[in-house]
Design an enzyme around this catalytic site. Structure first.
Site, mmCIF file in Angstrom:
data_model
loop_
_atom_site.group_PDB
_atom_site.id
_atom_site.type_symbol
_atom_site.label_atom_id
_atom_site.label_comp_id
_atom_site.label_asym_id
_atom_site.label_seq_id
_atom_site.Cartn_x
_atom_site.Cartn_y
_atom_site.Cartn_z
ATOM 1 N N GLY A 11 -9.911 -37.662 -21.897
ATOM 2 C CA GLY A 11 -10.099 -37.845 -20.686
ATOM 3 C C GLY A 11 -11.515 -37.335 -20.326
ATOM 4 N N CYS A 12 -11.889 -36.978 -19.165
ATOM 5 C CA CYS A 12 -13.156 -36.708 -19.024
ATOM 6 C C CYS A 12 -13.941 -35.853 -19.923
ATOM 7 C CB CYS A 12 -13.455 -35.807 -17.346
ATOM 8 S SG CYS A 12 -15.021 -35.397 -16.999
ATOM 9 N N PHE A 13 -14.949 -36.146 -20.330
ATOM 10 C CA PHE A 13 -15.652 -35.410 -21.638
ATOM 11 C C PHE A 13 -16.315 -34.159 -21.082
ATOM 12 C CE2 PHE A 13 -19.417 -39.037 -21.418
ATOM 13 C CZ PHE A 13 -19.663 -38.414 -20.303
ATOM 14 N N TRP A 14 -16.534 -33.943 -19.983
ATOM 15 C CA TRP A 14 -16.952 -32.661 -19.428
ATOM 16 C C TRP A 14 -16.151 -31.788 -19.507
ATOM 17 C CZ3 TRP A 14 -18.156 -34.267 -13.618
ATOM 18 C CH2 TRP A 14 -19.362 -34.927 -13.493
#
Length: 177
Positions: A11-14
């Site tokens: 998902g969101c790499f953050w």
């Protein structure tokens, strides 16, 4: 010393950097894009979902200090492996989950770990849709996306809280970072 690479889409790499970065034996964690058909993609082009790329993290690690199996265990505990439409509030093909293997040993371990998750019953028989794919070119994301949780701690906390990721992790994996 011989370091190795591991590449995961969650998902969101953050939200995928911090859990790995804080472990002993992890040398580096970079956010980026992989698995698609566009050379040198940008955040905006990947975000639009038309490049075929996944948002991912690439981890450089010392296998003598932190094993690939430990990386897999930590990876699974960050995701919903039953969601083929993205992760949490991030929707679209760029936010799907995948393990990108760099050599046969990683492939074998990834397959074994996926089978163990499937057999665990943890997800009430829902299929585990996380793909296991050969690693391809990894394009590092723009610098403002690297270690986002350190550069923009308030925005990171707000996004992570709003996403539902922590609630899912707590409910299914019994661990919140």
């Amino acid at each position: 010393m011989k370091y190795e690479k591991a590449t995961f889409a969650g998902g969101c790499f953050w939200c995928m950097v911090r859990p790995f970065e804080e472990m002993s034996g992890i040398i580096n964690v970079r956010s980026g894009y992989t698995g698609g058909h566009v050379d040198h993609p940008s955040y905006e082009s990947v975000k639009n979902g038309h490049t075929g790329h996944f948002e991912a993290v690439q981890i450089t690690y010392d296998p003598k200090r932190f094993s690939y199996q430990q990386l897999l265990d930590l990876y699974w505990a960050q995701i919903d492996p039953t969601d083929d439409g993205g992760q949490f509030h991030d929707r679209g093909p760029q936010y799907r989950t995948a393990i990108f293997y760099h050599h046969k040993n990683q492939l074998d371990q990834a397959q074994t770990s996926k089978e163990a998750i499937e057999k665990s019953g943890k997800f009430n028989g829902a299929p585990i849709v996380t793909e296991i794919l050969p690693a391809t070119t990894f394009y590092e994301a723009e610098e403002n996306h690297q270690q986002f949780y350190k550069k923009q701690p308030e925005a990171y906390k707000e996004d992570r809280a709003a996403s539902g990721r922590d609630a899912f992790i707590h409910a299914h994996w019994h661990a919140i970072e």
